[in-house]
Motif scaffolding. Structure first.
Motif, PDB file in Angstrom:
ATOM      1  N   ILE A 192      -3.012  -8.228 -17.978  1.00  0.00           N
ATOM      2  CA  ILE A 192      -4.156  -7.330 -17.926  1.00  0.00           C
ATOM      3  C   ILE A 192      -4.191  -6.696 -16.546  1.00  0.00           C
ATOM      4  N   PRO A 193      -4.904  -5.582 -16.378  1.00  0.00           N
ATOM      5  CA  PRO A 193      -5.061  -5.012 -15.035  1.00  0.00           C
ATOM      6  C   PRO A 193      -5.763  -5.989 -14.101  1.00  0.00           C
ATOM      7  N   GLU A 194      -5.354  -5.988 -12.860  1.00  0.00           N
ATOM      8  CA  GLU A 194      -5.946  -6.935 -11.908  1.00  0.00           C
ATOM      9  C   GLU A 194      -7.425  -6.633 -11.650  1.00  0.00           C
ATOM     10  N   GLU A 195      -7.884  -5.399 -11.981  1.00  0.00           N
ATOM     11  CA  GLU A 195      -9.298  -5.083 -11.792  1.00  0.00           C
ATOM     12  C   GLU A 195     -10.189  -5.875 -12.737  1.00  0.00           C
ATOM     13  N   ALA A 196      -9.616  -6.412 -13.810  1.00  0.00           N
ATOM     14  CA  ALA A 196     -10.422  -7.151 -14.780  1.00  0.00           C
ATOM     15  C   ALA A 196     -10.727  -8.580 -14.338  1.00  0.00           C
ATOM     16  N   ILE A 197     -10.067  -9.077 -13.309  1.00  0.00           N
ATOM     17  CA  ILE A 197     -10.244 -10.464 -12.873  1.00  0.00           C
ATOM     18  C   ILE A 197     -11.529 -10.602 -12.063  1.00  0.00           C
ATOM     19  N   ILE A 198     -12.318 -11.660 -12.387  1.00  0.00           N
ATOM     20  CA  ILE A 198     -13.556 -11.964 -11.649  1.00  0.00           C
ATOM     21  C   ILE A 198     -13.440 -13.392 -11.124  1.00  0.00           C
ATOM     22  N   PRO A 199     -13.088 -13.587  -9.854  1.00  0.00           N
ATOM     23  CA  PRO A 199     -13.064 -14.945  -9.293  1.00  0.00           C
ATOM     24  C   PRO A 199     -14.478 -15.417  -8.988  1.00  0.00           C
ATOM     25  N   GLN A 200     -14.776 -16.650  -9.360  1.00  0.00           N
ATOM     26  CA  GLN A 200     -16.118 -17.188  -9.133  1.00  0.00           C
ATOM     27  C   GLN A 200     -16.066 -18.706  -9.114  1.00  0.00           C
ATOM     28  N   GLY A 201     -16.497 -19.287  -8.016  1.00  0.00           N
ATOM     29  CA  GLY A 201     -16.600 -20.730  -7.894  1.00  0.00           C
ATOM     30  C   GLY A 201     -15.289 -21.469  -8.123  1.00  0.00           C
ATOM     31  N   GLY A 202     -14.195 -20.946  -7.632  1.00  0.00           N
ATOM     32  CA  GLY A 202     -12.904 -21.600  -7.806  1.00  0.00           C
ATOM     33  C   GLY A 202     -12.306 -21.411  -9.189  1.00  0.00           C
ATOM     34  N   ARG A 203     -12.956 -20.662 -10.050  1.00  0.00           N
ATOM     35  CA  ARG A 203     -12.438 -20.381 -11.378  1.00  0.00           C
ATOM     36  C   ARG A 203     -12.253 -18.874 -11.536  1.00  0.00           C
ATOM     37  N   THR A 204     -11.563 -18.490 -12.605  1.00  0.00           N
ATOM     38  CA  THR A 204     -11.273 -17.081 -12.853  1.00  0.00           C
ATOM     39  C   THR A 204     -11.834 -16.698 -14.212  1.00  0.00           C
ATOM     40  N   PHE A 205     -12.547 -15.581 -14.251  1.00  0.00           N
ATOM     41  CA  PHE A 205     -13.166 -15.107 -15.477  1.00  0.00           C
ATOM     42  C   PHE A 205     -12.759 -13.668 -15.752  1.00  0.00           C
ATOM     43  N   VAL A 206     -12.908 -13.269 -17.017  1.00  0.00           N
ATOM     44  CA  VAL A 206     -12.837 -11.876 -17.422  1.00  0.00           C
ATOM     45  C   VAL A 206     -13.985 -11.635 -18.404  1.00  0.00           C
ATOM     46  N   VAL A 207     -14.337 -10.374 -18.588  1.00  0.00           N
ATOM     47  CA  VAL A 207     -15.381  -9.998 -19.532  1.00  0.00           C
ATOM     48  C   VAL A 207     -14.721  -9.301 -20.715  1.00  0.00           C
ATOM     49  N   LYS A 208     -14.814  -9.918 -21.892  1.00  0.00           N
ATOM     50  CA  LYS A 208     -14.293  -9.321 -23.115  1.00  0.00           C
ATOM     51  C   LYS A 208     -15.341  -8.413 -23.743  1.00  0.00           C
ATOM     52  N   VAL A 209     -14.859  -7.416 -24.447  1.00  0.00           N
ATOM     53  CA  VAL A 209     -15.718  -6.553 -25.250  1.00  0.00           C
ATOM     54  C   VAL A 209     -15.458  -6.889 -26.711  1.00  0.00           C
ATOM     55  N   VAL A 210     -16.485  -7.374 -27.412  1.00  0.00           N
ATOM     56  CA  VAL A 210     -16.349  -7.789 -28.803  1.00  0.00           C
ATOM     57  C   VAL A 210     -17.392  -7.066 -29.648  1.00  0.00           C
ATOM     58  N   PRO A 249       2.403  -5.975  -9.065  1.00  0.00           N
ATOM     59  CA  PRO A 249       1.522  -4.917  -8.553  1.00  0.00           C
ATOM     60  C   PRO A 249       0.686  -4.295  -9.670  1.00  0.00           C
ATOM     61  N   GLY A 250      -0.632  -4.498  -9.596  1.00  0.00           N
ATOM     62  CA  GLY A 250      -1.534  -3.933 -10.579  1.00  0.00           C
ATOM     63  C   GLY A 250      -1.684  -4.726 -11.855  1.00  0.00           C
ATOM     64  N   LYS A 251      -0.912  -5.809 -12.035  1.00  0.00           N
ATOM     65  CA  LYS A 251      -0.935  -6.581 -13.266  1.00  0.00           C
ATOM     66  C   LYS A 251      -1.073  -8.067 -12.950  1.00  0.00           C
ATOM     67  N   VAL A 252      -1.752  -8.794 -13.856  1.00  0.00           N
ATOM     68  CA  VAL A 252      -1.920 -10.244 -13.724  1.00  0.00           C
ATOM     69  C   VAL A 252      -1.588 -10.871 -15.063  1.00  0.00           C
ATOM     70  N   GLU A 253      -0.773 -11.929 -15.046  1.00  0.00           N
ATOM     71  CA  GLU A 253      -0.443 -12.630 -16.275  1.00  0.00           C
ATOM     72  C   GLU A 253      -1.586 -13.581 -16.646  1.00  0.00           C
ATOM     73  N   ILE A 254      -1.918 -13.610 -17.928  1.00  0.00           N
ATOM     74  CA  ILE A 254      -2.937 -14.516 -18.448  1.00  0.00           C
ATOM     75  C   ILE A 254      -2.233 -15.593 -19.271  1.00  0.00           C
ATOM     76  N   VAL A 255      -2.346 -16.835 -18.832  1.00  0.00           N
ATOM     77  CA  VAL A 255      -1.696 -17.950 -19.516  1.00  0.00           C
ATOM     78  C   VAL A 255      -2.597 -18.520 -20.601  1.00  0.00           C
ATOM     79  N   GLU A 256      -3.872 -18.630 -20.333  1.00  0.00           N
ATOM     80  CA  GLU A 256      -4.823 -19.186 -21.297  1.00  0.00           C
ATOM     81  C   GLU A 256      -6.118 -18.384 -21.266  1.00  0.00           C
ATOM     82  N   GLY A 257      -6.783 -18.308 -22.423  1.00  0.00           N
ATOM     83  CA  GLY A 257      -8.109 -17.710 -22.488  1.00  0.00           C
ATOM     84  C   GLY A 257      -8.181 -16.407 -23.253  1.00  0.00           C
ATOM     85  N   LEU A 258      -7.067 -15.679 -23.390  1.00  0.00           N
ATOM     86  CA  LEU A 258      -7.057 -14.405 -24.096  1.00  0.00           C
ATOM     87  C   LEU A 258      -5.906 -14.366 -25.082  1.00  0.00           C
TER      88      LEU A 258
END
Length: 446
Positions: free
Chosen positions: A298-316, A338-347
Motif C-alpha cells: 500500500i502507499p506509505e501515506e496510508a500507515i498510521i503509527p500509534q503507540g508502538g503499533r501500526t494501523f491503517v483505515v479501511k473504507v468498507v 520508496p513510496g510503498k510498504v509491504e503488509i504482512v498481516e491485517g489486509l
C-alpha cells in the motif's frame, strides 16, 4: 431642548424601520433555502439524505500485489582476483627484461634475468665434481668385489658422491633464483627497473594482476549477517563507467564482525574477461537477499503509527445502501520501498485504504466521501462502494477505473534488480568462450 428630543425620536423610528425590513427579508428567503436542501440531498450516489453533505472527504488506494526485492545498498572497492609485486629473492644486476608495460604474460614465463656468470661457473664446477665422484664410486665398487679395498673406502666414496650431487643441486637452485618468473597468468603493470640496475633482494620490479575476474569487497551492517550468504547476487555500478550495470556472485562472508563499525565483510566476484573493470575502482553495491512474489503493498501515506503499533483505515460498505464508512485495522508491515510498504498481516488484496484525510476520521463507522483526484473534475465524490474500491488520488492516480491493475507489474519493474537492464544496454556479459572464471575453483583459477 425640544430640538434634541425631536431628532432622538426620528433616530429611534429609523432603527425600528430598518429592523423590520431585515426581519421581513429573512423570513422571505427562508422557504427558498429550505426548498434547495432536498436538491443537495438528492444528488446521485450521495447516500443518506443528511449524511453525505457532511461526510468528510478522503483519498483512497487499493491494496496491490507485486514482486518485492529484499535488498540493501553499500559501497565497496574492486581488487584483482590475484595480484603480486614481483621482487627478487637475491640481489644482483639486471641483465635482461623480457616483458613490456601492460603485457599479458603466462605462468612460468621469465620476466627478469639477473647477471649469472658466477653462478653458471659454479654450476659447471659442481657438475665436474659430480662426474669425478661418480667415477670414483664406480671404481671402488669394482675393487671391493675383488677385495682390493676395504668396505669403508666404498662408503666414503658413496658419501662423497652424495655431497657432489647436493652441490650440483645447490648451484642449480642459486642459478634459477636469478630468473624472476610470472607466478600466474596476468597482465603486467608499469616496470620500475631497467637493464643494468643493481637491485637488492626484495626490491620492487613490476606488479602482475589477474583481472579476468575481479573481486568486490564491501561491508554491511551486522543486522544483515544472517541474510547474506555465498552464492547470492549483488548488483553494482562504478562511477568510471556510468550506465553500465555489473553483476557479482558472493563468494564468502567474513565470520568476524568488525568491532569498531559493527559491520561484516563480504567478498564477491565479477566476470571481467572483457577487461572493463580495473582494480581500485569505487563501486556502488546493491546486495540482493531475495525476492517475494505477490507481496501486498500500500502507499506509505496510508500507515498510521500509534503507540508502538501500526494501523491503517479501511473504507468498507456501510449498513445503509450506497454508503461508505471507515474502519481502523491493525497491520504488520514488512519490506519498505520508496513510496510503498509491504503488509504482512491485517489486509487482503483488493482492500481499500485511506491515504489522505485520516485526521477527519476519529472513530470507526464514520461515513466518508471518496474523492478521486485522477478525474478531470477532482474532488467529485465517488458513487458507491464499487467505485470507492478504485484507486483514487495521490500515489494511486495512475490506476484504471475498470478494475484492471497494471500498476503491480509496473511497480515490480521499478523495484527489480538493476542487473536486468534495458534491451541493448551495455552490460558485463562477455562474448568470450570458456567458463565463467568466478565459477571455477581456486586451484583451477591458478
Amino acid at each position: 431642548m425640544a430640538y434634541k428630543k425631536k431628532y432622538a425620536v426620528m433616530a429611534l423610528v429609523g432603527v425600528c424601520a430598518a429592523s423590520g425590513v431585515a426581519w421581513w427579508a429573512q423570513n422571505k428567503s427562508a422557504p427558498s433555502g429550505d426548498a434547495a436542501k432536498p436538491a443537495v440531498s438528492a444528488a446521485p450516489g450521495s447516500g443518506a439524505a443528511a449524511g453525505p453533505a457532511k461526510a468528510p472527504a478522503v483519498e483512497v488506494a487499493k491494496v496491490e500485489t507485486m514482486t518485492l526485492v529484499d535488498e540493501t545498498q553499500a559501497v565497496g572497492s574492486l581488487r584483482s582476483r590475484q595480484g603480486v609485486m614481483l621482487r627478487p629473492e637475491v640481489g644482483g644486476r639486471v641483465k635482461h627484461i623480457f616483458f613490456n608495460d601492460g603485457q599479458r604474460v603466462r605462468k612460468g614465463q621469465v620476466m627478469v634475468q639477473f647477471e649469472d656468470q658466477l653462478q653458471v661457473a659454479q654450476l659447471s664446477q659442481a657438475k665436474a665434481e659430480l662426474s669425478i665422484a661418480e667415477a670414483n664410486h664406480k671404481r671402488n665398487q669394482e675393487l671391493v668385489t675383488q677385495n682390493f679395498i676395504s668396505k669403508r673406502s666404498l662408503d666414503e666414496s658413496g658419501a662423497a658422491l652424495e655431497v657432489s650431487r647436493a652441490k650440483l643441486a645447490l648451484a642449480d637452485a642459486t642459478l634459477q633464483r636469478l630468473k624472476v618468473l610470472a607466478p600466474f597468468d596476468g597482465i603486467t603493470g608499469l616496470k620500475q627497473v631497467n637493464v643494468g640496475d643493481y637491485l637488492k633482494d626484495g626490491a620492487d620490479m613490476v606488479n602482475v594482476e589477474d583481472i579476468d575476474a575481479v573481486l568486490l569487497d564491501f561491508r554491511l551492517p551486522e543486522r544483515f549477517q544472517a541474510k547474506i550468504r555465498a552464492g547470492q547476487k549483488a548488483q553494482l555500478t562504478v562511477d568510471a563507467l556510468p550506465g553500465r550495470p555489473f553483476s557479482a556472485i558472493v563468494q564468502a562472508v567474513d565470520p568476524l564482525i568488525e568491532a569498531n563499525g559493527r559491520s561484516v565483510g563480504v567478498r564477491g566476484c565479477i566476470d571481467n574477461r572483457q577487461q572493463q573493470l580495473r582494480p581500485g575502482m569505487f563501486a556502488r553495491v546493491n546486495a540482493v537477499f531475495g525476492s517475494r512474489e505477490n507481496a501486498m503493498v500500500i502507499p506509505e501515506e496510508a500507515i498510521i503509527p500509534q503507540g508502538g503499533r501500526t494501523f491503517v483505515v479501511k473504507v468498507v460498505a456501510g449498513e445503509k445502501p450506497d454508503t461508505l464508512v471507515s474502519e481502523r485495522v491493525a497491520v504488520k508491515v514488512g519490506l519498505r520501498q520508496p513510496g510503498k510498504v509491504e503488509i504482512v498481516e491485517g489486509l487482503a488484496a483488493g482492500d481499500t485504504v485511506v491515504t489522505a484525510g485520516h485526521q477527519r476520521l476519529q472513530k470507526d463507522g464514520t461515513a466518508v466521501r471518496v474523492v478521486d483526484l485522477s478525474q478531470p473534475g477532482g474532488g467529485k465524490p465517488a458513487g458507491g462502494p464499487a467505485q470507492a474500491g478504485a484507486p483514487a488520488g495521490g500515489a494511486s492516480a495512475a490506476a484504471s477505473t475498470n478494475g484492471a491493475a497494471p500498476q503491480g507489474t509496473k511497480s515490480s519493474a521499478s523495484v527489480a534488480p538493476a542487473a536486468t537492464g534495458k534491451p541493448g544496454a551495455p552490460t558485463n556479459k562477455v562474448a568470450l568462450t570458456g567458463p565463467n572464471p568466478c565459477l571455477r575453483g581456486a586451484d583451477a583459477a591458478r
